[in-house]
Every structure is written in structure tokens, then in C-alpha cells.
Design an enzyme around this catalytic site. Structure first.
Site, short mmCIF file in Angstrom:
data_model
loop_
_atom_site.label_atom_id
_atom_site.label_comp_id
_atom_site.label_asym_id
_atom_site.label_seq_id
_atom_site.Cartn_x
_atom_site.Cartn_y
_atom_site.Cartn_z
CB CYS A 11 -1.47 7.60 0.87
SG CYS A 11 -2.88 6.96 1.71
CD GLU B 200 -3.07 -1.13 0.59
OE1 GLU B 200 -3.38 0.16 -0.13
OE2 GLU B 200 -3.56 -2.27 0.26
P1 NAD Z 1 8.18 4.88 4.97
O1 NAD Z 1 8.44 4.03 3.44
O2 NAD Z 1 9.35 5.87 5.09
O3 NAD Z 1 8.06 3.95 6.10
C1 NAD Z 1 7.28 3.08 6.32
C2 NAD Z 1 7.64 1.94 7.21
O4 NAD Z 1 8.67 1.24 6.64
C3 NAD Z 1 8.45 2.53 8.54
O5 NAD Z 1 7.81 1.65 9.64
C4 NAD Z 1 9.54 2.57 8.49
O6 NAD Z 1 10.51 2.36 9.39
C5 NAD Z 1 9.89 1.29 7.57
N1 NAD Z 1 11.10 0.99 6.80
C6 NAD Z 1 11.84 2.00 6.40
N2 NAD Z 1 12.85 1.23 5.28
C7 NAD Z 1 12.55 0.22 5.42
C8 NAD Z 1 13.28 -1.08 5.08
N3 NAD Z 1 14.51 -0.98 4.22
N4 NAD Z 1 13.04 -2.40 5.12
C9 NAD Z 1 11.68 -2.72 5.99
N5 NAD Z 1 11.15 -1.35 6.63
C10 NAD Z 1 11.40 -0.27 6.36
O7 NAD Z 1 6.94 5.59 4.97
P2 NAD Z 1 6.54 6.96 5.96
O8 NAD Z 1 7.29 8.21 5.83
O9 NAD Z 1 6.47 6.48 7.27
O10 NAD Z 1 5.01 7.07 5.52
C11 NAD Z 1 4.62 7.84 4.55
C12 NAD Z 1 4.22 7.18 3.20
O11 NAD Z 1 3.32 5.93 3.20
C13 NAD Z 1 3.83 7.99 1.99
O12 NAD Z 1 4.30 7.52 0.68
C14 NAD Z 1 2.46 7.57 2.01
O13 NAD Z 1 1.76 7.86 0.65
C15 NAD Z 1 2.45 6.13 2.13
N6 NAD Z 1 1.03 5.59 2.64
C16 NAD Z 1 0.36 4.76 1.92
C17 NAD Z 1 -1.13 4.69 2.25
C18 NAD Z 1 -1.79 3.66 1.64
O14 NAD Z 1 -2.59 2.84 2.03
N7 NAD Z 1 -1.56 3.34 0.14
C19 NAD Z 1 -1.47 4.84 3.45
C20 NAD Z 1 -0.54 5.67 4.40
C21 NAD Z 1 0.56 6.09 3.92
#
Ligand code: NAD
Length: 442
Positions: A250, A216
Site C-alpha cells: 500500500c 486502512e
Molecule cells: P480488497 O479490498 O479487495 O480485499 C480486502 C479484504 O476485504 C479481503 O479479505 C476481501 O475478501 C474482503 N472483501 C472484499 N469485498 C468485501 C465486502 N463487500 N465486504 C466485506 N469484505 C470484503 O483488497 P486486496 O486486494 O486484498 O488488498 C489490496 C488493497 O489493500 C490495496 O488497495 C492496498 O493498498 C490495501 N492495503 C492497505 C494497507 C494499509 O495499511 N493502508 C495495507 C495493505 C493493503
């Protein structure tokens, strides 16, 4: 966390799965129902912590917790109708007297990885359905809301103890990215469910080839507005979709394609509607636009505004940054290749562009690699049907803002925005695999 500790967590998750996978629907429903009750007991604390840790305005934080409760409730309800489907088999010659049923079985231990912008409700969209499906779960929460995540986990533990459910069904694994990757790669982890950025999501997908990875991801939602609609009403509906929670959603409205016939009326109405939304202290119940997640992000977005202006953008609204607080900005004349057009803004920035026709608006809205949500406003039914056809997204909203989400409904992205739907009924399916059972006449 040392790799030995991670190994121990995966081992516990496997043990818990083996004990839980055969649990009755009644036991699974009771556990989730008990969790829902425990969440109700700590909802005020969850909302306060959420605001303290992430800067989400308190009224929005309370709204998120209430949505989380509804997500759990819908999961409980969905379990009643999930898991077995009769398949008429005697349509085939030679199959007279046969009975068939498509049954769904839990995949195994699941790793759930969640983002900072909805740390409670988006976690519940994974944890409830995974546990309800009969999986055990390792939950890697976002690092920005550790106390909120812990309290949510503790509320589950209270429910689990009350229901005497198997040990360690849900483990909190506040791992760093490198550790999270190790967990994801462990062969005992059957599926990874990830909500977060496109960058990390696609990195995990490449790393985990062959494993079920549910993604997602982000978006850069467009809104196409036709002539003939009421500019003031539409502007007031779209303003919160563009800036609430500092635009850290998002599905936030980011790109606006406005029919030239409406442009003169829409622009001042939209600027006024955005200006009317209170900006500031997230603890103030009236606040709609609080700070961004941290100051570094606010600085980066503010610099992006300078860059866009240097490239020719015209500022219709902009305010001065104070720490992590960046007031909403509205731009026009933004070049197509500017990141505020072609990437995800994830901030209270709106890009307005006039178009000569509704069709041109649809084409420009669809010219993106993302596909999470898109909106179109028109009083012409034919144009709305056209929008449905041409806007490629997991959710197309007609005469509604792109943020309009019902937690019981499917939600997800296509193209670079993801690979499937959440929403309890669809998440239950994602955490299980089908098995057709065919029985011949005795
Ligand atoms: P992010 O991708 O930076 O982090 C998401 C999660 O992944 C966090 O828990 C982070 O610690 C973890 N993470 C980071 N690097 C990783 C790796 N290499 N391996 C495994 N886990 C890792 O995102 P964010 O800044 O926390 O959130 C914002 C993003 O999420 C935006 O792009 C937003 O659009 C998206 N989002 C999507 C939805 C949806 O339903 N489509 C909903 C909410 C947010």
C-alpha cells in the site's frame, strides 16, 4: 457459509467477549505471549505457505513473519502501559480532593477483515491489539491465502488452550464478501477493522453508518527528489520500494517527481537499480520481484501499460509478461489523468516526472485524493520542513523511502487512504472506548 452458521459465530463471539472483557492485564498479556511462542514454532511453515499461496518471494515472506512476531511482542509490551491515565481534577474550583482516571474499556466483538498482500503481519496488527484490549474477534482473512491464515489461527488456538482462555476468543471466518457484509452489519458486532482497497473500505463505511469502522486503505505514494542529493544512493534506496513483492504494497513508491537539475543523473541510476533486483521464482531466496497475485491482474496491468503508451507515455524500462509474472516497468511523459498517476498501481510500475523546482514537486505529489505515505529527499533543511507541511499523508518520510515502516509506530492514512492509525499502541485505543471516572473526597 449459511446465515445460521454466521449467526452462531457471532453468538459465540459475544459469549467469549462477556467472559474475556474483565480479564486481567496479566491474563491478556500471557495469552499474547503464548501466541507469540506458538507463532515461533510454525514460522518456517507460515513463510513457505505464504509464498506458495500468494507468490510473495520467500525472503520477503520470512521477513513478514518476523515482523509479525515483532508486532505481537510490541502489543504485549504496549499492554503494560495502556488502559488507565490519571487526570489531575483538582484544578477546578470546588474539585479539591477529587481524583480522576481515564479508563479504557473493550468495545465488544470485533470483525477484522484483512488483505492478501501481508496476510500474516497485517492480521496480527488487528488480532493482537483487539484480543489484548479485551475484545473477542471474528477474523475474515483474504481468500488468497487460506492455508496460511488457518495455520496462524491454529497457532492461536494452541496458545489459548495452553492458557485456558475462554472458548472461541478468535474465530476464523473465511466468508465471501456478501457474508462478510452480513457479519459486519450484525448489531452484536461492535466494530469493524478493515484493511484493503479504497473501493471496498468506503463501501463498508457507507453501509455501516453509526458503527465504529476502522479503515486502512490504499495509496499512490509520491517521492519528491531535490537537486543536490546523490542520485545513485537515492535511486538504490527507492528501487526496492517501487518493485519489491511486485509492488503489491500500500505504501509502494509509485510517482516520482525529480528536480530537473538531477533528472539526467537520476533516470539511468534508477533504471539500473531496478534492473539489478532479481525477478522470477518466488521460492528462490534471491528473488525480490515475484509474480502478481494472479494472472488476470498481471494482464490488466500489462494492458494498462499499453494504454499509457498509446496516450503518449515513454517507456524507460519494460519486460515481457509471463503468466502472473510482470517485470518492473518505468514510464515517463505519463498524462496526469492516467490511472498509473491518479489511481493506485499496486504493481511494479514507476512513473517518473521532471519538475522545475522542489516546490512544484511537492505540489504535484500532494495533488491526489490519497494520503497514506509520501517521501521527500533533499539536503536543504528548509525544503524538508516545507515537505513536512505540504505533503498530506499519514506518514511523511524524509530522506527515506515511503515503505520504511516500524511496526511499533503509528501507521495509517488520511483523506481517501483511511481514518486512523494502527501500530499496537494506537490499535489498542481504537478497539476500546474511554470512560472518565471521577471520585470526590469521601
Ligand atoms: P480488497 O479490498 O479487495 O480485499 C480486502 C479484504 O476485504 C479481503 O479479505 C476481501 O475478501 C474482503 N472483501 C472484499 N469485498 C468485501 C465486502 N463487500 N465486504 C466485506 N469484505 C470484503 O483488497 P486486496 O486486494 O486484498 O488488498 C489490496 C488493497 O489493500 C490495496 O488497495 C492496498 O493498498 C490495501 N492495503 C492497505 C494497507 C494499509 O495499511 N493502508 C495495507 C495493505 C493493503
Amino acid at each position: 457459509m449459511a446465515s445460521k452458521a454466521l449467526d452462531g459465530m457471532v453468538e459465540e463471539a459475544l459469549k467469549a467477549f462477556l467472559a474475556w472483557k474483565g480479564a486481567s492485564r496479566l491474563a491478556r498479556r500471557r495469552l499474547l505471549q503464548a501466541w507469540l511462542e506458538q507463532v515461533g514454532l510454525v514460522k518456517e511453515d507460515l513463510a513457505r505457505l505464504l509464498t506458495e499461496e500468494t507468490g510473495k518471494p520467500i525472503t520477503l515472506a520470512k521477513g513478514e513473519i518476523a515482523r509479525g512476531e515483532s508486532t505481537l511482542l510490541v502489543t504485549v509490551e504496549a499492554l503494560g502501559a495502556f488502559g488507565e491515565e490519571a487526570v489531575p481534577y483538582d484544578l477546578m474550583a470546588g474539585a479539591e480532593g477529587c481524583r480522576a482516571v481515564l479508563r479504557r474499556f473493550p468495545l465488544g466483538p470485533v470483525l477484522a477483515i484483512t488483505p492478501f498482500n501481508f496476510p500474516v503481519n497485517l492480521a496480527l496488527h488487528k488480532l493482537g491489539p483487539a484480543l489484548g484490549a479485551g475484545c473477542s474477534v471474528l477474523w475474515k482473512p483474504c481468500p488468497q491465502a487460506p492455508r496460511t491464515s488457518r495455520l496462524l489461527w491454529e497457532s492461536f488456538e494452541a496458545a489459548r488452550i495452553q492458557e485456558q482462555a475462554p472458548l472461541r476468543l478468535l474465530q476464523l471466518a473465511p466468508a465471501d464478501p456478501a457474508e462478510a457484509q452480513l457479519l459486519a452489519q450484525d448489531p452484536r458486532i461492535a466494530a469493524v477493522s478493515f484493511t484493503g482497497s479504497e473501493r471496498v473500505g468506503h463501501h463498508l463505511e457507507r453501509l455501516l453508518a453509526g458503527k465504529r469502522v476502522l479503515l486502512e486503505l490504499g495509496g499512490n505514494a509520491a517521492v519528491v527528489v531535490d537537486e543536490g542529493v546523490d542520485a545513485g544512493t537515492v535511486a538504490r534506496a527507492l528501487a526496492p520500494a517501487a518493485v519489491a513483492g511486485a509492488g503489491q504494497s500500500c505504501s509502494k513508491a509509485q510517482r516520482f517527481y525529480i528536480h530537473r537539475g538531477l533528472w539526467e543523473a537520476f533516470v539511468p541510476a534508477f533504471v539500473a537499480a531496478v534492473k539489478a533486483l532479481p525477478v522470477g521464482d518466488p521460492m528462490d531466496p534471491a528473488t525480490v520481484v515475484g509474480p502478481l497475485i494472479d494472472e488476470a491482474t498481471a494482464v490488466r496491468v500489462d494492458e494498462g501499460l499499453d494504454r499509457a503508451v498509446a496516450a503518449g507515455a515513454t517507456v524507460l524500462l519494460r519486460g515481457r509478461r509471463q503468466g502472473a509474472l510482470l517485470p518492473p516497468a518505468i514510464l515517463t511523459d505519463v498524462p496526469e489523468e492516467d490511472p498509473f498517476v491518479c489511481e493506485e498501481a499496486f504493481s511494479p510500475i514507476s512513473v517518473l516526472t521532471p519538475v522545475d523546482s522542489f516546490g512544484e514537486g511537492l505540489d504535484r505529489a500532494a495533488a491526489t485524493r490519497f494520503g497514506l505515505r509520501a517521501s521527500a529527499y533533499s539536503r536543504d533543511l528548509g525544503n524538508l520542513r516545507l515537505a513536512e507541511q505540504r505533503l498530506r499523508a499519514g506518514g511523511v518520510l524524509l530522506n527515506l523511502p515511503p515503505t520504511f515502516r516500524l511496526d511499533a509506530a503509528p501507521f495509517g492514512g488520511v483523506a481517501a487512504s483511511g481514518n486512523g492509525f494502527e501500530g499496537p499502541r494506537w490499535a489498542l485505543e481504537a478497539f476500546t472506548e474511554g470512560r472518565l471516572i471521577v471520585e470526590g473526597p469521601a
